[in-house]
Design a protein around this motif. Structure first.
Motif, PDB file in Angstrom:
ATOM      1  N   GLU A   1       0.832  -1.183   0.000  1.00  0.00           N
ATOM      2  CA  GLU A   1       0.000   0.000   0.000  1.00  0.00           C
ATOM      3  C   GLU A   1       0.875   1.244   0.000  1.00  0.00           C
ATOM      4  N   GLU A   2       0.324   2.349  -0.497  1.00  0.00           N
ATOM      5  CA  GLU A   2       1.134   3.548  -0.643  1.00  0.00           C
ATOM      6  C   GLU A   2       1.232   4.275   0.686  1.00  0.00           C
ATOM      7  N   CYS A   3       0.332   5.182   0.946  1.00  0.00           N
ATOM      8  CA  CYS A   3       0.298   5.948   2.182  1.00  0.00           C
ATOM      9  C   CYS A   3      -1.149   6.344   2.430  1.00  0.00           C
TER      10      CYS A   3
ATOM     11  N   PRO B   1       5.800  -2.548 -13.379  1.00  0.00           N
ATOM     12  CA  PRO B   1       5.892  -1.861 -12.087  1.00  0.00           C
ATOM     13  C   PRO B   1       5.037  -0.597 -12.067  1.00  0.00           C
ATOM     14  N   CYS B   2       4.615  -0.211 -10.864  1.00  0.00           N
ATOM     15  CA  CYS B   2       3.878   1.040 -10.675  1.00  0.00           C
ATOM     16  C   CYS B   2       4.851   2.121 -10.229  1.00  0.00           C
ATOM     17  N   PHE B   3       4.697   3.322 -10.798  1.00  0.00           N
ATOM     18  CA  PHE B   3       5.542   4.459 -10.431  1.00  0.00           C
ATOM     19  C   PHE B   3       4.734   5.590  -9.805  1.00  0.00           C
ATOM     20  N   TYR B   4       3.518   5.263  -9.358  1.00  0.00           N
ATOM     21  CA  TYR B   4       2.617   6.307  -8.880  1.00  0.00           C
ATOM     22  C   TYR B   4       2.274   6.173  -7.398  1.00  0.00           C
ATOM     23  N   GLY B   5       3.159   5.551  -6.631  1.00  0.00           N
ATOM     24  CA  GLY B   5       2.938   5.500  -5.191  1.00  0.00           C
ATOM     25  C   GLY B   5       2.762   4.110  -4.640  1.00  0.00           C
ATOM     26  N   VAL B   6       3.109   3.094  -5.411  1.00  0.00           N
ATOM     27  CA  VAL B   6       3.019   1.706  -4.963  1.00  0.00           C
ATOM     28  C   VAL B   6       4.409   1.098  -5.008  1.00  0.00           C
ATOM     29  N   ASP B   7       4.791   0.413  -3.962  1.00  0.00           N
ATOM     30  CA  ASP B   7       6.114  -0.188  -3.915  1.00  0.00           C
ATOM     31  C   ASP B   7       6.072  -1.512  -4.679  1.00  0.00           C
ATOM     32  N   THR B   8       6.530  -1.472  -5.918  1.00  0.00           N
ATOM     33  CA  THR B   8       6.476  -2.634  -6.804  1.00  0.00           C
ATOM     34  C   THR B   8       7.894  -3.132  -7.076  1.00  0.00           C
ATOM     35  N   PRO B   9       8.086  -4.446  -7.136  1.00  0.00           N
ATOM     36  CA  PRO B   9       9.404  -4.953  -7.539  1.00  0.00           C
ATOM     37  C   PRO B   9       9.757  -4.486  -8.942  1.00  0.00           C
ATOM     38  N   GLU B  10      11.051  -4.473  -9.254  1.00  0.00           N
ATOM     39  CA  GLU B  10      11.444  -4.151 -10.616  1.00  0.00           C
ATOM     40  C   GLU B  10      10.856  -5.199 -11.561  1.00  0.00           C
TER      41      GLU B  10
ATOM     42  N   ARG C   1      -3.035   1.329   4.763  1.00  0.00           N
ATOM     43  CA  ARG C   1      -2.335   2.006   3.683  1.00  0.00           C
ATOM     44  C   ARG C   1      -0.869   2.266   4.004  1.00  0.00           C
ATOM     45  N   GLY C   2      -0.462   2.020   5.233  1.00  0.00           N
ATOM     46  CA  GLY C   2       0.927   2.219   5.609  1.00  0.00           C
ATOM     47  C   GLY C   2       1.150   1.859   7.058  1.00  0.00           C
ATOM     48  N   GLN C   3       2.033   0.899   7.310  1.00  0.00           N
ATOM     49  CA  GLN C   3       2.276   0.426   8.673  1.00  0.00           C
ATOM     50  C   GLN C   3       3.679   0.745   9.165  1.00  0.00           C
ATOM     51  N   GLU C   4       4.480   1.382   8.350  1.00  0.00           N
ATOM     52  CA  GLU C   4       5.869   1.597   8.725  1.00  0.00           C
ATOM     53  C   GLU C   4       6.040   2.716   9.743  1.00  0.00           C
ATOM     54  N   ALA C   5       5.294   3.809   9.549  1.00  0.00           N
ATOM     55  CA  ALA C   5       5.456   4.970  10.423  1.00  0.00           C
ATOM     56  C   ALA C   5       4.261   5.886  10.255  1.00  0.00           C
ATOM     57  N   GLY C   6       4.126   6.841  11.174  1.00  0.00           N
ATOM     58  CA  GLY C   6       3.050   7.816  11.100  1.00  0.00           C
ATOM     59  C   GLY C   6       3.467   9.123  11.734  1.00  0.00           C
ATOM     60  N   GLY C   7       2.748  10.176  11.376  1.00  0.00           N
ATOM     61  CA  GLY C   7       3.039  11.484  11.948  1.00  0.00           C
ATOM     62  C   GLY C   7       1.807  12.355  11.980  1.00  0.00           C
ATOM     63  N   ILE C   8       1.778  13.291  12.927  1.00  0.00           N
ATOM     64  CA  ILE C   8       0.693  14.258  13.052  1.00  0.00           C
ATOM     65  C   ILE C   8       1.296  15.635  13.307  1.00  0.00           C
ATOM     66  N   VAL C   9       0.760  16.653  12.638  1.00  0.00           N
ATOM     67  CA  VAL C   9       1.076  18.050  12.922  1.00  0.00           C
ATOM     68  C   VAL C   9      -0.221  18.753  13.288  1.00  0.00           C
ATOM     69  N   SER C  10      -0.198  19.535  14.361  1.00  0.00           N
ATOM     70  CA  SER C  10      -1.374  20.303  14.767  1.00  0.00           C
ATOM     71  C   SER C  10      -0.988  21.769  14.930  1.00  0.00           C
ATOM     72  N   TYR C  11      -2.023  22.614  15.001  1.00  0.00           N
ATOM     73  CA  TYR C  11      -1.772  24.038  15.261  1.00  0.00           C
ATOM     74  C   TYR C  11      -2.707  24.533  16.345  1.00  0.00           C
ATOM     75  N   ASP C  12      -2.124  25.258  17.286  1.00  0.00           N
ATOM     76  CA  ASP C  12      -2.876  25.917  18.349  1.00  0.00           C
ATOM     77  C   ASP C  12      -2.310  27.331  18.510  1.00  0.00           C
ATOM     78  N   PRO C  13      -3.160  28.367  18.581  1.00  0.00           N
ATOM     79  CA  PRO C  13      -2.638  29.736  18.661  1.00  0.00           C
ATOM     80  C   PRO C  13      -1.676  29.979  19.815  1.00  0.00           C
ATOM     81  N   SER C  14      -1.844  29.254  20.914  1.00  0.00           N
ATOM     82  CA  SER C  14      -0.995  29.502  22.084  1.00  0.00           C
ATOM     83  C   SER C  14       0.362  28.817  21.993  1.00  0.00           C
ATOM     84  N   THR C  15       0.455  27.743  21.217  1.00  0.00           N
ATOM     85  CA  THR C  15       1.715  26.985  21.131  1.00  0.00           C
ATOM     86  C   THR C  15       2.294  26.938  19.732  1.00  0.00           C
ATOM     87  N   GLY C  16       1.530  27.379  18.736  1.00  0.00           N
ATOM     88  CA  GLY C  16       1.998  27.323  17.362  1.00  0.00           C
ATOM     89  C   GLY C  16       1.859  25.937  16.766  1.00  0.00           C
ATOM     90  N   PHE C  17       2.710  25.621  15.807  1.00  0.00           N
ATOM     91  CA  PHE C  17       2.695  24.300  15.166  1.00  0.00           C
ATOM     92  C   PHE C  17       3.409  23.288  16.065  1.00  0.00           C
TER      93      PHE C  17
END
Length: 487
Positions: A16-18, A403-412, A43-59
């Motif tokens: 899966e891509e992301c 192979p797919c070149f549009y976001g899928v990890d495909t073997p050569e 769609r992705g099990q390797e890693a994850g991330g979140i960014v939030s914004y709050d006026p008092s603390t910024g990003f």
């Protein structure tokens, strides 16, 4: 930090891509985002991330390896992500470094510009990323990651536009390939799809004035959001103060949505293009039974992705459906680095045969795809060892030969079984009594195109089956990739 290892026996599937998700207008946006990412974990099990914004603390941001449930359910992490606006990303590395050391490649990416900060998360793959990266480095850009997605941030930095939304448009007009993007400023949630709409993105409403963007509708379901519509190919939406503004920053193009989303990537409870993914997969099984009938006693899915197609095959053929293979539901995709003796057990750590059911039976196994074919051979061996009289494979997609070149990890291409063997050679190599794939026309019919594939103007991107690439893979061509010769 404990390393995160991909499951050692999942290397015979297209990865899966992301998954991307964003929300605006709720008091605890990061928690909503974590729930959305949990629903998109397939769609992705390797890693994850979140960014939030709050006026008092910024990003604020947090990036972690492993599952959402293991990282973004902890109070000490979520308390660092306050605010009513957040975006998130779950990753399987389709571009950039792979492995536990590449935390710098985990999205969302953040940039500070003269008019304020912005974060961006990308699902897809940029086919001109290498050329762009060289150009940007020569002009003084300093990259922090090996991800193609970081090019977007650097292109935004070099834009002369006066606001973030316009800079995103500028940047995305320079890139080629497949992209669905969620981005955020201090006050805006932004969603964009590439002109061909290769990767999915949907819009949902939460109550009267809160909004969400998600790769799939299942991400909306988990937070109780109402599915409003898909972001259209080539569309950009900017959400601010409870209102959605839509623009078309790209030249018009005929959409080419990834048909493999219907076959395998998306969750079966999601809706794509107004169609239930489950129903499409069941219809694939119906078409398979029409195209490739065989006398047998049982129709058994290779769990879990082959299940809806196996149900359709059984319904159409009248051959009983049975759970001949049982999946270990607690295996997951994380696994302690195995010893050689454990690795030799192979697929048995993940799947087990229901011996009492299989013994003496002629069995039809329905799977979603054949990539390298190694897993198919192992499953066939298990079925025969359990005493099956015959084994017939029916595959719910055409042969994966490109192979797919549009976001899928495909073997050569040289490692794709269908690129080097005929169907009969594949049958002999896997060692089954029969092997049949759904035709490309059959797949299109199952996806709602009654007349099959229009070769002059296909509705979907099916390059992994046909070799018909709707976007030239410029970086790969530069590396020596050979396109399919014109017929």
């Amino acid at each position: 930090m404990q390393p995160f290892y991909a499951h050692p026996f999942d290397d015979d599937k297209l990865k899966e891509e992301c998954g991307i998700f964003g929300v605006i207008g709720v008091s605890d946006a990061s928690n909503f985002t974590a729930l959305g990412l949990h629903a998109l974990q397939h769609r992705g099990q390797e890693a994850g991330g979140i960014v939030s914004y709050d006026p008092s603390t910024g990003f604020n941001s947090a990036r972690r390896f492993g599952y959402v449930r293991d990282n973004f359910t902890k109070a000490d992490v979520m308390e660092t992500l306050p605010g009513s606006l957040a975006i998130g990303h779950v990753r399987y590395s389709t571009a950039g470094s792979k492995g536990a050391t590449a935390i710098r490649d985990v999205q969302p990416f953040f940039g500070e510009f003269s008019m304020g900060g912005a974060a961006i998360a990308h699902n897809g793959n940029l086919t001109n990323a290498a050329a762009l990266r060289r150009e940007l480095i020569e002009r003084g850009s300093i990259f922090q990651s090996s991800s193609d997605s970081e090019c977007i941030i650097h292109l935004m930095a070099r834009s002369i536009q006066k606001n973030i939304s316009e800079r995103i448009k500028d940047a995305l007009r320079r890139v080629e390939g497949a992209f669905s993007v969620v981005a955020m400023t201090r006050t805006k949630l932004i969603g964009v799809r590439d002109p061909l709409g290769v990767r999915p993105l949907v819009l949902g409403r939460i109550g009267d004035s809160a909004w969400a963007l998600s790769s799939e509708t299942c991400g909306l379901d988990i937070i109780g959001a109402e599915f409003v519509r898909e972001i259209e190919p080539g569309e950009m939406v900017v959400i601010e103060d409870g209102k959605v503004n839509s623009t078309r920053p790209f030249a018009p193009a005929k959409s080419r949505f990834c048909i493999f989303e219907h076959v395998y990537f998306s969750r079966p409870d999601s809706i794509l293009g107004g169609r239930s993914v489950y129903e499409t997969r069941r219809a694939i099984g119906v078409e398979l039974a029409k195209e490739a009938p065989v006398d047998a006693d049982l129709v058994c899915p290779v769990p879990d992705s082959g299940t809806p197609a196996a149900i359709g095959y059984s319904q159409q053929s009248g051959i009983p459906y049975a759970m001949g293979i049982i999946r270990n539901q607690y295996m997951g995709r994380t696994f302690i680095e195995p010893s050689e003796s454990i690795r030799n057990m192979g697929v048995r750590l993940k799947l087990n045969v229901n011996r009492a059911l299989i013994k003496g039976k002629r069995v039809i196994l329905v799977d979603d795809s054949v990539v390298r074919g190694t897993t198919s051979r192992k499953i066939k061996d298990m079925i025969l060892e359990a005493g099956a009289a015959e084994v017939h494979f029916r595959i719910a997609s055409p042969p994966t030969a490109w192979p797919c070149f549009y976001g899928v990890d495909t073997p050569e291409r040289s490692k794709l079984l269908a690129a080097t063997m005929t169907e009969e050679e594949m049958r002999e190599w896997i060692g089954v009594d029969s092997l049949k794939f759904i035709t490309l026309n059959g797949l299109y019919r199952a996806a709602g195109e009654a007349n099959g594939r229009d070769d002059a103007s296909p509705k979907y991107c099916d390059a992994c089956f046909s070799g018909d690439y709707p976007i030239a893979p410029l970086d790969k061509l530069e590396e020596g990739f050979q396109m399919k010769a014109a017929e």
